[in-house]
Every structure is written in structure tokens, then in C-alpha cells.
Design a protein around this motif. Structure first.
Motif, PDB file in Angstrom:
ATOM      1  N   PHE A  26     101.077  37.089  -7.670  1.00 53.18           N
ATOM      2  CA  PHE A  26     101.562  36.240  -6.586  1.00 53.18           C
ATOM      3  C   PHE A  26     101.614  37.093  -5.333  1.00 53.18           C
ATOM      4  CE2 PHE A  26     105.226  37.951  -8.870  1.00 53.18           C
ATOM      5  CZ  PHE A  26     105.944  38.580  -7.856  1.00 53.18           C
ATOM      6  N   ASP A  27     101.626  36.434  -4.174  1.00 49.22           N
ATOM      7  CA  ASP A  27     101.606  37.203  -2.934  1.00 49.22           C
ATOM      8  C   ASP A  27     103.018  37.489  -2.443  1.00 49.22           C
ATOM      9  OD1 ASP A  27     102.504  34.860  -1.696  1.00 49.22           O
ATOM     10  OD2 ASP A  27     100.877  34.783  -0.233  1.00 49.22           O
ATOM     11  N   GLY A  28     103.143  38.015  -1.244  1.00 52.31           N
ATOM     12  CA  GLY A  28     104.443  38.424  -0.730  1.00 52.31           C
ATOM     13  C   GLY A  28     105.364  37.285  -0.365  1.00 52.31           C
ATOM     14  N   GLU A  29     104.910  36.041  -0.591  1.00 52.59           N
ATOM     15  CA  GLU A  29     105.741  34.864  -0.346  1.00 52.59           C
ATOM     16  C   GLU A  29     105.966  34.048  -1.612  1.00 52.59           C
ATOM     17  OE1 GLU A  29     105.029  33.364   4.001  1.00 52.59           O
ATOM     18  OE2 GLU A  29     103.072  33.558   3.026  1.00 52.59           O
ATOM     19  N   GLY A  30     105.454  34.553  -2.757  1.00 52.87           N
ATOM     20  CA  GLY A  30     105.608  33.826  -4.010  1.00 52.87           C
ATOM     21  C   GLY A  30     104.525  32.799  -4.264  1.00 52.87           C
ATOM     22  N   VAL A  31     103.427  32.871  -3.513  1.00 48.29           N
ATOM     23  CA  VAL A  31     102.307  31.954  -3.693  1.00 48.29           C
ATOM     24  C   VAL A  31     101.241  32.643  -4.545  1.00 48.29           C
ATOM     25  CG1 VAL A  31     100.505  30.616  -2.529  1.00 48.29           C
ATOM     26  CG2 VAL A  31     102.753  30.885  -1.458  1.00 48.29           C
ATOM     27  N   SER A  32     100.748  31.956  -5.541  1.00 48.67           N
ATOM     28  CA  SER A  32      99.693  32.519  -6.386  1.00 48.67           C
ATOM     29  C   SER A  32      98.339  32.138  -5.803  1.00 48.67           C
ATOM     30  CB  SER A  32      99.827  31.990  -7.815  1.00 48.67           C
ATOM     31  OG  SER A  32      98.944  32.670  -8.682  1.00 48.67           O
ATOM     32  N   GLY A  33      97.601  33.126  -5.332  1.00 47.66           N
ATOM     33  CA  GLY A  33      96.286  32.860  -4.775  1.00 47.66           C
ATOM     34  C   GLY A  33      95.265  32.623  -5.867  1.00 47.66           C
ATOM     35  N   LYS A  34      94.062  32.307  -5.482  1.00 48.84           N
ATOM     36  CA  LYS A  34      92.972  32.122  -6.441  1.00 48.84           C
ATOM     37  C   LYS A  34      91.717  32.786  -5.897  1.00 48.84           C
ATOM     38  CE  LYS A  34      91.622  27.615  -4.541  1.00 48.84           C
ATOM     39  NZ  LYS A  34      91.413  26.186  -4.834  1.00 48.84           N
ATOM     40  N   ALA A  35      90.749  32.979  -6.775  1.00 48.49           N
ATOM     41  CA  ALA A  35      89.479  33.562  -6.356  1.00 48.49           C
ATOM     42  C   ALA A  35      88.806  32.640  -5.344  1.00 48.49           C
ATOM     43  CB  ALA A  35      88.579  33.785  -7.562  1.00 48.49           C
ATOM     44  N   MET A  36      88.278  33.235  -4.270  1.00 49.86           N
ATOM     45  CA  MET A  36      87.647  32.452  -3.212  1.00 49.86           C
ATOM     46  C   MET A  36      86.371  33.140  -2.753  1.00 49.86           C
ATOM     47  SD  MET A  36      91.019  31.570  -0.882  1.00 49.86           S
ATOM     48  CE  MET A  36      90.170  30.343   0.112  1.00 49.86           C
ATOM     49  N   THR A  37      85.403  32.332  -2.344  1.00 54.57           N
ATOM     50  CA  THR A  37      84.223  32.851  -1.656  1.00 54.57           C
ATOM     51  C   THR A  37      84.482  32.671  -0.169  1.00 54.57           C
ATOM     52  OG1 THR A  37      82.784  32.282  -3.510  1.00 54.57           O
ATOM     53  CG2 THR A  37      81.729  32.715  -1.397  1.00 54.57           C
ATOM     54  N   MET A  38      84.820  33.760   0.494  1.00 57.65           N
ATOM     55  CA  MET A  38      85.217  33.695   1.906  1.00 57.65           C
ATOM     56  C   MET A  38      84.025  33.395   2.812  1.00 57.65           C
ATOM     57  SD  MET A  38      88.368  34.292   1.292  1.00 57.65           S
ATOM     58  CE  MET A  38      89.043  34.343   2.953  1.00 57.65           C
ATOM     59  N   ILE A  39      82.897  34.028   2.491  1.00 59.98           N
ATOM     60  CA  ILE A  39      81.637  33.755   3.193  1.00 59.98           C
ATOM     61  C   ILE A  39      80.613  33.421   2.116  1.00 59.98           C
ATOM     62  CG2 ILE A  39      79.814  34.696   4.649  1.00 59.98           C
ATOM     63  CD1 ILE A  39      81.884  36.504   5.949  1.00 59.98           C
ATOM     64  N   GLU A  40      80.041  32.227   2.200  1.00 56.33           N
ATOM     65  CA  GLU A  40      79.134  31.749   1.158  1.00 56.33           C
ATOM     66  C   GLU A  40      77.747  31.508   1.730  1.00 56.33           C
ATOM     67  OE1 GLU A  40      78.897  28.214  -2.233  1.00 56.33           O
ATOM     68  OE2 GLU A  40      80.581  28.288  -0.831  1.00 56.33           O
ATOM     69  N   ASP A  41      76.758  32.177   1.150  1.00 60.73           N
ATOM     70  CA  ASP A  41      75.375  32.075   1.640  1.00 60.73           C
ATOM     71  C   ASP A  41      75.326  32.349   3.140  1.00 60.73           C
ATOM     72  OD1 ASP A  41      72.637  31.716   1.503  1.00 60.73           O
ATOM     73  OD2 ASP A  41      72.754  29.526   1.665  1.00 60.73           O
ATOM     74  N   GLY A  42      76.175  33.291   3.577  1.00 58.86           N
ATOM     75  CA  GLY A  42      76.209  33.679   4.983  1.00 58.86           C
ATOM     76  C   GLY A  42      77.111  32.837   5.859  1.00 58.86           C
TER      77      GLY A  42
END
Length: 448
Positions: free
Chosen positions: A297-313
């Protein structure tokens, strides 16, 4: 290192602190405990120079009264009620922050995974010294190495306890072991230096000390007798994976939601547009098992997930904490990191995903260019994208590394560099930022 975290007692203390803050006037609050334990040994020329050991439990309380916010920190032994009263008193006289607040209750993690981040292996100071000495001895044994900068080994852990007034309560810990060595080759004004290192969550995964030393020695000797090369434009520059990780870090900085909100990122108006060469992907995964920068979990108690931040450019997401998301009219994606008493967005296990060709094939395809093994200076302007760094490495001729090069500068603009990247297939995911060998076309090289 003993147990991961004495989580029960720390959670209890954090819960008491939050309850007291509400009782003395806070509308909402969260309490964080950052625990760290570390032990390190440094050596030089066969002798132990320094042995350090440290332990700390740092408490911080953040309180909100409407949109007024204040944070206070303390060491163990403080009076809970006094700290809560002090924080509330500070909040009452603080200016309003329209974006301040805890994460939305609907976003907090009701459960979170065990990511296998903690190795309880105890490593004595003697064992750390032995590893550092072995790494240094192996480096000094490489023909051409003339002196040592020093070697070190360390073992430690970091842990986070978080309690919020809207129902989150959790903790996790991650261990860390490392070895490093730096040496000098050559004599007088013709000396060169380089280093090698390894850092892992699990002790058994660490590279052998002698192997680290051998690599450091060989890297250093290869840099002997460097030449300068002529100034040129439209030079293809190849970054080895160690240097490429820094380049990926620039991408992360440009898509950080806090920078976008402050209008200090050159990509701030580019959401949904192509910002990286087509075919390339930037991923970020906080939930990777045994990942170097994983967090349940992050510094606010939120559980992030895997993300593609930039996809195919194409730019798809910013890194967002709750406050950065509110400022941008968006929703947090669980990338908030506690930094002292503040929360700001950051990447986790970040990667420029690899291409299909080997680094050798990539270099052969270039023909002539510059292979960078080290960058010098901080000449990167994240507002405009202007990029200018001192560099050392090897000249590429006929598709092969020909001779060492030093005292040159490479320059371009990150906006152009992002669109001209070709990635090899040699990614190593053991660090929090991962990248393969990359080639960037069309850079300016300032030499003799």
C-alpha cells in the motif's frame, strides 16, 4: 535483523495518536511510523575504516481541520497527548490548502498482499567486513588496477506503519543488503576510476563479492588511455543499462503528477499524445513479489496496481497521490509516498520494457557512435527538456567498441530523445528502475 516490525505495539501507538488528535479537535488525521535499522562496514586497502550501526523509529502525525493542515514529527518516548494538541494548534493557524486531505475512504485498502519483501537473515559486522575486503581484493587483483577508492557492505531494513482516522491500519517491512567497490587504474594524470555494486532484498540473491570486485576492476581498466573525439551533430549515443536507468528516471520525473500540477514538467500538456517512440512501453508495478521498490500500500493506505504509464509511445497516466490528483481533477493511482510529514507521488518498480534485439546487434546496426558508461553533472531542465551532460564511454567504429572516450558532452532535448529511442533486450529488473541498453539517434556531441 530480528523480526520485520514490532507492528502490534507501533500500530497501537499510532492508533492512540490518531484517536487523541480527533478528541482534541482534528476533523481527520493519520499517523505514520518509519522504522529503519542498518549496519554497514567500509574498508580500504585491506583495512576496515568504519563500522556504522543505526536504529530509528520516526513518528509523524498529520491533522486536518477543514482544509487547514499541519504535521509534526517526534522520536519514541514523546507524550502522545501533547503531540496531538500541538498538531491541532498548528493546524488552526495554518492557511487553507484546497487539495489537502486523506485519501478518499473508498480508495483505502481493506486488505493487501504479502509481497515477500523481508529477509530476516542476520549478517554480522565481521561478515560484512569480509565481503567488502573480498570485493576489494578481487578488484585490486585485476591487472592494471593501481589503487582502491574503497569497498563497503551493508545490511538493513525499513518499515512503515500507517494508521488513518477513516479506517486504514497496516504495516510492512523490506530488508536490504548491498556490496560495492571502487578502484583506480593507471598512474598520475592518466588515472581512471570506476566501480561496481549490487543491492538486493534477500541476502542469498546478492552477487558474489569477488565477482563484484572483478567487474569493478575490469570496468576501470577498460577506461585507460581515453581519447577525445571531434565535435559532431546527429551522433547516435548508446546508454549502457546503468546509465539508461537514469534516463528512465527522467521520464518518471516528467510524468509525475506533482510536477504536472506545478507546471514544471515539459510533458504537462501531453496526456494522450505520443511522447515516446512508437512500440515502447513504460510500466510501473508496486505489487511485484520481491520487487526492489514494491509496497503493498502507499503512504496514504491506497493499494496501487500495475500500470502501463506510456503504452506504444502514448502517455496514458501520471503518477498520482491524492493531493496531486485533486489538483489535477483526477483520481489517485496509489503512488503516494511519505517524505517526512508530506505525501507526494512517485514511481515504484519502474521499467522501460525491452526490445527484441541484443545489445551487440544494436551496436552493430549503428556502425559509428558513442557508447556511454558514465554521465557527469546535472544538466537537465525538466521545465524545457533541455539536456546536456558530461560523458565518458567508448567510441563505436564498424559496429564495435573501439577505444575509450572521455571529456565530451552530449546534448539534445528530452522531447526529441524520447522519440528517438531504440531499446535492446538485456533488461535487468533487480533494481527499482529497470532499463535495457538503449540507443538515441540525433544527439550533439561536443569534443575537441
Amino acid at each position: 535483523m530480528s523480526s520485520q516490525i514490532d507492528s502490534a505495539s507501533l500500530l497501537s501507538r499510532a492508533e492512540q495518536l490518531v484517536d487523541l488528535a480527533l478528541k482534541v479537535g482534528a476533523d481527520s488525521a493519520d499517523a505514520v511510523v518509519v522504522r529503519s535499522r542498518s549496519k554497514s562496514v567500509s574498508v580500504r586497502l585491506g583495512k576496515v575504516e568504519q563500522t556504522d550501526s543505526s536504529e530509528s523509529d520516526d513518528f509523524s502525525l498529520r491533522v486536518l481541520i477543514g482544509r487547514q493542515v499541519a504535521s509534526v514529527s517526534a522520536n519514541p518516548g514523546f507524550d502522545l497527548k501533547q503531540l496531538a494538541e500541538r498538531a491541532v494548534a498548528m493546524a488552526k493557524v495554518s492557511p487553507e490548502d484546497p487539495f489537502a486531505g486523506l485519501a478518499d475512504k473508498a480508495d483505502i485498502a481493506l486488505s493487501y498482499p504479502d509481497l515477500d519483501l523481508f529477509d530476516p537473515t542476520e549478517v554480522s559486522s565481521e561478515a560484512l567486513a569480509d565481503a567488502a575486503l573480498a570485493a576489494e581484493a578481487a578488484a585490486l587483483a585485476v591487472k592494471g588496477v593501481s589503487n582502491s577508492v574503497g569497498a563497503g557492505a551493508s545490511a538493513g531494513m525499513g518499515g512503515l506503519v500507517l494508521v488513518t482516522s477513516h479506517g486504514f491500519s497496516g504495516s510492512y517491512a523490506a530488508s536490504r543488503f548491498s556490496r560495492s567497490v571502487g578502484v583506480i587504474a593507471g598512474e598520475g594524470t592518466r588515472m581512471e576510476r570506476d566501480h561496481d555494486y549490487d543491492s538486493r532484498l534477500f541476502f542469498a540473491d546478492l552477487d558474489n563479492a569477488e565477482e563484484i570486485g572483478r567487474r569493478a576492476g575490469e570496468r576501470t581498466v577498460k577506461r585507460l588511455n581515453p581519447r577525445q573525439v571531434p565535435t559532431g551533430k546527429n551522433v547516435t549515443v548508446v546508454f549502457d543499462p546503468r546509465v539508461a536507468r537514469g534516463f528512465v528516471g527522467h521520464i518518471a520525473g516528467a510524468i509525475n503528477g506533482a510536477s504536472v500540477a506545478r507546471k514544471t514538467s515539459f510533458l504537462r500538456e501531453r496526456m494522450g499524445e505520443q511522447v515516446l517512440k512508437a512500440g515502447l512501453n513504460i510500466t510501473d508495478d508496486p505489487l511485484k513479489v520481491r520487487g526492489s521498490s514494491s509496497r503493498p500500500f502507499d503512504g496514504e493506505g491506497v493499494s496501487g496496481k500495475a500500470m502501463t504509464m506510456i503504452e506504444d509511445g502514448v502517455l496514458k497516466h501520471w503518477f498520482l497521490s491524492s493531493s496531486a490528483a485533486r489538483e489535477l481533477g483526477l483520481h489517485t493511482n496509489g503512488r503516494g509516498v511519505r517524505g517526512g510529514t508530506t505525501v507526494s507521488p512517485s514511481s515504484t518498480n519502474l521499467a522501460l520494457e525491452p526490445g527484441d534485439i541484443s545489445p551487440e546487434e544494436l551496436i552493430r546496426s549503428i556502425g559509428t557512435g558513442f557508447y556511454v558508461t558514465e554521465l557527469i553533472g546535472q544538466g537537465v531542465d525538466m521545465l524545457t527538456g533541455e539536456y546536456s551532460r558530461g560523458a565518458t564511454g567508448f567510441w563505436i567504429e564498424n559496429g564495435e567498441l573501439a577505444f575509450p572516450v572521455s571529456e565530451v558532452t552530449i546534448a539534445s532535448n528530452l522531447k526529441d530523445m524520447f522519440m528517438r529511442v531504440t531499446a535492446a533486450n538485456d533488461i535487468d529488473r533487480k533494481f527499482g528502475v529497470a532499463a535495457p541498453t538503449i540507443a538515441i539517434e540525433g544527439m550533439t556531441l561536443a569534443g575537441r
